[in-house]
Write an enzyme that holds these catalytic residues in place. Structure first.
Site, PDB file in Angstrom:
ATOM      1  N   ASN A  10      74.084  20.791 100.465  1.00  0.00           N
ATOM      2  CA  ASN A  10      73.006  21.657 100.968  1.00  0.00           C
ATOM      3  C   ASN A  10      72.884  21.379 102.460  1.00  0.00           C
ATOM      4  O   ASN A  10      72.340  20.355 102.850  1.00  0.00           O
ATOM      5  CB  ASN A  10      71.715  21.320 100.208  1.00  0.00           C
ATOM      6  CG  ASN A  10      70.504  22.017 100.782  1.00  0.00           C
ATOM      7  OD1 ASN A  10      70.629  22.938 101.601  1.00  0.00           O
ATOM      8  ND2 ASN A  10      69.323  21.587 100.367  1.00  0.00           N
ATOM      9  N   LYS A  12      71.118  22.805 104.626  1.00  0.00           N
ATOM     10  CA  LYS A  12      69.778  23.072 105.180  1.00  0.00           C
ATOM     11  C   LYS A  12      69.890  23.864 106.493  1.00  0.00           C
ATOM     12  O   LYS A  12      70.791  24.695 106.623  1.00  0.00           O
ATOM     13  CB  LYS A  12      69.009  21.759 105.340  1.00  0.00           C
ATOM     14  CG  LYS A  12      69.018  20.948 104.028  1.00  0.00           C
ATOM     15  CD  LYS A  12      68.052  19.828 103.984  1.00  0.00           C
ATOM     16  CE  LYS A  12      68.159  19.131 102.628  1.00  0.00           C
ATOM     17  NZ  LYS A  12      67.183  18.087 102.442  1.00  0.00           N
ATOM     18  N   HIS A  96      64.085  24.715  95.983  1.00  0.00           N
ATOM     19  CA  HIS A  96      64.205  23.425  96.670  1.00  0.00           C
ATOM     20  C   HIS A  96      62.820  22.956  97.108  1.00  0.00           C
ATOM     21  O   HIS A  96      61.974  23.770  97.504  1.00  0.00           O
ATOM     22  CB  HIS A  96      65.123  23.556  97.886  1.00  0.00           C
ATOM     23  CG  HIS A  96      65.482  22.217  98.453  1.00  0.00           C
ATOM     24  ND1 HIS A  96      64.636  21.528  99.286  1.00  0.00           N
ATOM     25  CD2 HIS A  96      66.560  21.432  98.261  1.00  0.00           C
ATOM     26  CE1 HIS A  96      65.203  20.364  99.594  1.00  0.00           C
ATOM     27  NE2 HIS A  96      66.368  20.290  98.986  1.00  0.00           N
ATOM     28  N   GLU A  98      61.768  21.682  99.695  1.00  0.00           N
ATOM     29  CA  GLU A  98      61.383  22.115 101.056  1.00  0.00           C
ATOM     30  C   GLU A  98      60.931  23.573 101.068  1.00  0.00           C
ATOM     31  O   GLU A  98      60.138  23.965 101.929  1.00  0.00           O
ATOM     32  CB  GLU A  98      62.540  21.850 102.034  1.00  0.00           C
ATOM     33  CG  GLU A  98      62.682  20.346 102.304  1.00  0.00           C
ATOM     34  CD  GLU A  98      64.071  19.879 102.682  1.00  0.00           C
ATOM     35  OE1 GLU A  98      64.945  20.709 102.971  1.00  0.00           O
ATOM     36  OE2 GLU A  98      64.280  18.646 102.669  1.00  0.00           O
ATOM     37  N   GLU A 183      65.451  16.255  92.017  1.00  0.00           N
ATOM     38  CA  GLU A 183      65.368  15.732  93.378  1.00  0.00           C
ATOM     39  C   GLU A 183      63.973  15.159  93.623  1.00  0.00           C
ATOM     40  O   GLU A 183      63.042  15.910  93.968  1.00  0.00           O
ATOM     41  CB  GLU A 183      65.635  16.844  94.391  1.00  0.00           C
ATOM     42  CG  GLU A 183      67.022  17.437  94.287  1.00  0.00           C
ATOM     43  CD  GLU A 183      67.504  17.980  95.625  1.00  0.00           C
ATOM     44  OE1 GLU A 183      68.568  17.548  96.074  1.00  0.00           O
ATOM     45  OE2 GLU A 183      66.796  18.794  96.236  1.00  0.00           O
ATOM     46  N   GLY A 189      66.018  12.890 102.241  1.00  0.00           N
ATOM     47  CA  GLY A 189      66.119  12.678 103.683  1.00  0.00           C
ATOM     48  C   GLY A 189      65.446  11.395 104.143  1.00  0.00           C
ATOM     49  O   GLY A 189      65.293  11.174 105.342  1.00  0.00           O
ATOM     50  N   SER A 229      69.133  11.474  99.073  1.00  0.00           N
ATOM     51  CA  SER A 229      69.822  10.369  99.740  1.00  0.00           C
ATOM     52  C   SER A 229      71.073   9.903  98.986  1.00  0.00           C
ATOM     53  O   SER A 229      71.358   8.708  98.916  1.00  0.00           O
ATOM     54  CB  SER A 229      68.856   9.207  99.982  1.00  0.00           C
ATOM     55  OG  SER A 229      67.812   9.617 100.859  1.00  0.00           O
TER      56      SER A 229
HETATM   57  P1  PGA Z   1      69.316  14.367 101.314  1.00  0.00           P
HETATM   58  O1  PGA Z   1      68.840  15.809 100.797  1.00  0.00           O
HETATM   59  O2  PGA Z   1      70.657  14.087 100.673  1.00  0.00           O
HETATM   60  O3  PGA Z   1      69.409  14.496 102.804  1.00  0.00           O
HETATM   61  O4  PGA Z   1      68.279  13.381 100.873  1.00  0.00           O
HETATM   62  C1  PGA Z   1      69.073  16.226  99.473  1.00  0.00           C
HETATM   63  C2  PGA Z   1      68.510  17.595  99.242  1.00  0.00           C
HETATM   64  O5  PGA Z   1      67.409  17.888  99.729  1.00  0.00           O
HETATM   65  O6  PGA Z   1      69.135  18.455  98.565  1.00  0.00           O
END
Ligand code: PGA
Length: 267
Positions: A10, A12, A96, A98, A183, A189, A229
């Site tokens: 992803n 983003k 997601h 976010e 998640e 992140g 992560s």
């Molecule tokens: P990250 O994000 O690997 O940077 O923690 C994962 C995600 O939000 O899909």
């Protein structure tokens, strides 16, 4: 039943078209031997067409990061399922955290009024999921608890309720083809990875919720990714767990070598 692993990057809100092409050019040879894994990259909308072109012949599939539920009309700024199909998109991330306004790293200048911009709810996730399935896209539906929900002992209930909300009214025939992504918001992140046993347990909670709704066979078929992560050094352990069928990778998907190492840890 053995489920094929699916590892999706992803990206983003990163990468111009030139950067997207360069990343795919670097990545493709590094994952060429990973035929046992479904490999997906999810660029931002503006890089989808370029990525689609760069992915030709690589075996890597294209995903989008969101979709709207209407196919066309007066919906300024929205992108429909058929527009994604037109660009060669196969997978689509839906719900997601976010997009739900739930951030792992607190955004200091996002007050309540601003957070409302990130408006996905279980009801809109459900509409997006239905539209994606009707169009023939393959959805990756994200669920997961925030840190405060976890501290209050609500992680299992939040995940189960988000799975139920997403799947409300979804036809049983579509369920085995779904991908769910667990998640935990606090691990996105932040560099905080969820312990592999706990990640496996909650992926099991998501699967058990599918079993309650659609029966054991559908639940056995559904693939459940872990995301939050995921890095080259923790991927093999996470991907070795019985209920974890892949990874949704954010930060580490922006570096060809890191993403390839995660893919190859599962291959
Ligand atoms: P990250 O994000 O690997 O940077 O923690 C994962 C995600 O939000 O899909």
């Amino acid at each position: 039943m053995s489920r094929k692993l699916i590892i999706a990057g992803n990206w983003k809100m990163h990468n111009t078209t030139a950067q997207a092409r360069a990343l795919i050019t670097d990545l493709a040879p590094l994952v060429a031997g990973a035929a046992s894994v479904d490999v997906v990259v999810c660029p931002t909308y503006t890089a989808l067409a370029t990525a689609s072109d760069a992915l030709q012949g690589t075996g890597i599939m294209l995903g989008a990061q969101d979709v709207f539920w209407k196919d066309k009309g007066a919906y300024t700024s929205r992108i429909s399922p058929s527009m994604l199909l037109d660009l060669g998109v196969t997978y689509v991330v839906i719900g997601h955290s976010e997009c739900r306004g739930r951030f792992g790293v607190p955004e200091p200048d996002f007050d309540e009024a601003v957070l409302a911009h990130f408006g996905d709810s279980d009801a809109t996730v459900n509409r997006k999921l239905k539209a994606a399935l009707a169009a023939g896209l393959k959805p990756i539906v994200c669920v997961g608890e925030t840190l405060s929900e976890r501290r209050q002992g609500e992680a299992d209930a939040v995940v189960a309720s988000q799975v139920r909300g997403a799947l409300a009214g979804i036809d049983a025939d579509a369920v085995p083809g779904l991908v769910l992504a667990y998640e935990p918001v606090w691990a996105i992140g932040t560099g905080e990875v969820c312990g592999s046993d706990e990640a496996d347990r909650i992926c099991g909670v998501a699967r058990a919720t599918v079993a309650e709704l659609y029966g054991a066979e559908a639940a056995e078929a559904v693939r459940v990714q872990y995301g939050g992560s995921v890095k080259p050094d923790n991927a093999a352990e996470l991907l070795g767990k019985p209920n974890i069928d892949g990874a949704l990778v954010g930060g580490a998907a922006l570096k060809a070598g890191d993403f390839a190492a995660i893919v190859n840890a599962g291959a």
